[in-house]
Design a protein around this motif. Structure first.
Motif, PDB file in Angstrom:
ATOM      1  N   GLU A 265       0.875  -1.245   0.075  1.00  0.00           N
ATOM      2  CA  GLU A 265       0.095  -0.044  -0.170  1.00  0.00           C
ATOM      3  C   GLU A 265       0.904   1.177   0.162  1.00  0.00           C
ATOM      4  O   GLU A 265       0.657   2.201  -0.665  1.00  0.00           O
ATOM      5  CB  GLU A 265      -0.873  -0.044   1.237  1.00  0.00           C
ATOM      6  N   GLN A 266       1.854   1.282   0.854  1.00  0.00           N
ATOM      7  CA  GLN A 266       2.820   2.461   0.973  1.00  0.00           C
ATOM      8  C   GLN A 266       3.704   2.488  -0.402  1.00  0.00           C
ATOM      9  O   GLN A 266       3.837   3.678  -1.003  1.00  0.00           O
ATOM     10  CB  GLN A 266       3.872   2.174   2.126  1.00  0.00           C
ATOM     11  N   TRP A 267       3.915   1.541  -0.918  1.00  0.00           N
ATOM     12  CA  TRP A 267       4.497   1.383  -2.465  1.00  0.00           C
ATOM     13  C   TRP A 267       3.842   2.012  -3.303  1.00  0.00           C
ATOM     14  O   TRP A 267       4.058   2.784  -4.129  1.00  0.00           O
ATOM     15  CB  TRP A 267       4.948   0.007  -2.575  1.00  0.00           C
ATOM     16  N   ILE A 268       2.307   1.637  -3.608  1.00  0.00           N
ATOM     17  CA  ILE A 268       1.460   2.106  -4.557  1.00  0.00           C
ATOM     18  C   ILE A 268       1.287   3.670  -4.279  1.00  0.00           C
ATOM     19  O   ILE A 268       1.275   4.481  -5.091  1.00  0.00           O
ATOM     20  CB  ILE A 268       0.075   1.427  -4.098  1.00  0.00           C
ATOM     21  N   GLU A 269       1.012   4.140  -3.015  1.00  0.00           N
ATOM     22  CA  GLU A 269       0.876   5.710  -2.705  1.00  0.00           C
ATOM     23  C   GLU A 269       2.248   6.470  -3.273  1.00  0.00           C
ATOM     24  O   GLU A 269       2.025   7.370  -4.033  1.00  0.00           O
ATOM     25  CB  GLU A 269       0.697   5.896  -1.529  1.00  0.00           C
ATOM     26  N   ARG A 270       3.349   5.844  -3.292  1.00  0.00           N
ATOM     27  CA  ARG A 270       4.401   6.613  -3.803  1.00  0.00           C
ATOM     28  C   ARG A 270       4.420   6.524  -5.159  1.00  0.00           C
ATOM     29  O   ARG A 270       5.202   7.495  -5.742  1.00  0.00           O
ATOM     30  CB  ARG A 270       5.752   5.903  -3.037  1.00  0.00           C
TER      31      ARG A 270
END
Length: 272
Positions: A265-270
């Motif tokens: 999820e954090q990776w997607i947001e980035r």
């Protein structure tokens, strides 16, 4: 293809048929349904009210079947919770029975490209991610190598045999070829992450989640990809979990691999 663009309602989303064969029938019961036979190409659609991105999801099953619930629907619902429209790809299987003869070795790729064409036509304004688990992760890797007008922001790949099923890069060494011959030929055509075969090196960012002691997909698969990405200066976030079983997906919470979805999820947001 206009005559195929009607939408059929199903119990778990909408089904968009993208070829003319008879509708596919699920085997088993929720939450462990699968497609043992795939007659036609279908997109199973899970949309949200205000999407900020979209994803094509490729379920695993060894290119012999598709794990529709565990590695398709559940992934789609997770992505919906992140405000992402999700499309589960129900593609034909290499070497399986077609209306005439057998499906060719690259049918999963050509079917997935048809799905990508559909999104390019209907929602080109939304950022795209490829998401695949197990053999579906191999297909997500193949799609990450394609040159298409709708370019993806990145690909999420979990416990996938991305390259070590290729006859020249097998792990463990001496592993027999996989039947049918069309399936093995597809692996041979697309070893993802081997520097000596540049057409199989993704140009988009990757998020990888693997199990250190996975006997079905030895960690050598992802280590080959990591080494090639480092040489090519590509962006790869790789997570290797020490006690994860093969097929951990979103269900298994018995170790630190339970956190992989939060990391993704954090990776997607980035990358939006």
């Amino acid at each position: 293809m206009a005559e195929l663009q009607h939408i059929e309602t199903s119990m778990d989303g909408n089904v968009i048929p993208l070829s003319n064969e008879a509708a596919n029938q699920l085997s088993g019961s929720w939450p462990d349904r699968s497609y043992e036979i795939v007659r036609r190409l279908e997109l199973h659609v899970y949309k949200v009210t205000k999407p900020k991105a979209q994803a094509l999801i490729y379920p695993g099953g060894g290119y012999l079947k598709l794990m529709h619930d565990k590695e398709g629907v559940e992934v789609a619902l997770w992505l919906n919770s992140l405000s992402i429209d999700a499309y589960v790809v129900t593609h034909r299987l290499p070497g399986s029975q077609a209306e005439e003869g057998l499906h060719p070795k690259d049918v999963a790729l050509t079917d997935s490209l048809s799905c990508l064409d559909y999104l390019h036509k209907n929602s080109p304004h939304l950022s795209l991610f490829h998401v695949g688990l197990s053999s579906g992760g191999h297909l997500a890797g193949v799609m990450a190598c394609q040159n298409h007008p709708l370019a993806a922001k990145g690909a999420i790949i979990a416990y996938a045999p991305v390259n070590a099923n290729h006859r020249d890069y097998k792990s463990p060494e001496g592993k027999p070829d996989y039947p049918p011959v069309e399936k093995q030929a597809f692996y041979d055509d697309w070893p993802i992450g081997i520097a000596a075969i540049p057409h199989g090196m993704p140009n988009i960012p990757l998020f990888l989640a693997y199990a250190l002691h996975d006997q079905s997909v030895p960690v050598d698969h992802v280590l080959n990809l990591i080494r090639s990405a480092r040489q090519a200066k590509r962006e790869v976030d790789a997570h290797i979990f020490g006690t994860a079983p093969h097929g951990f997906a979103l269900r298994d919470k018995s170790g630190t691999h339970a956190s992989w979805a939060s990391l993704a999820e954090q990776w997607i947001e980035r990358h939006l």
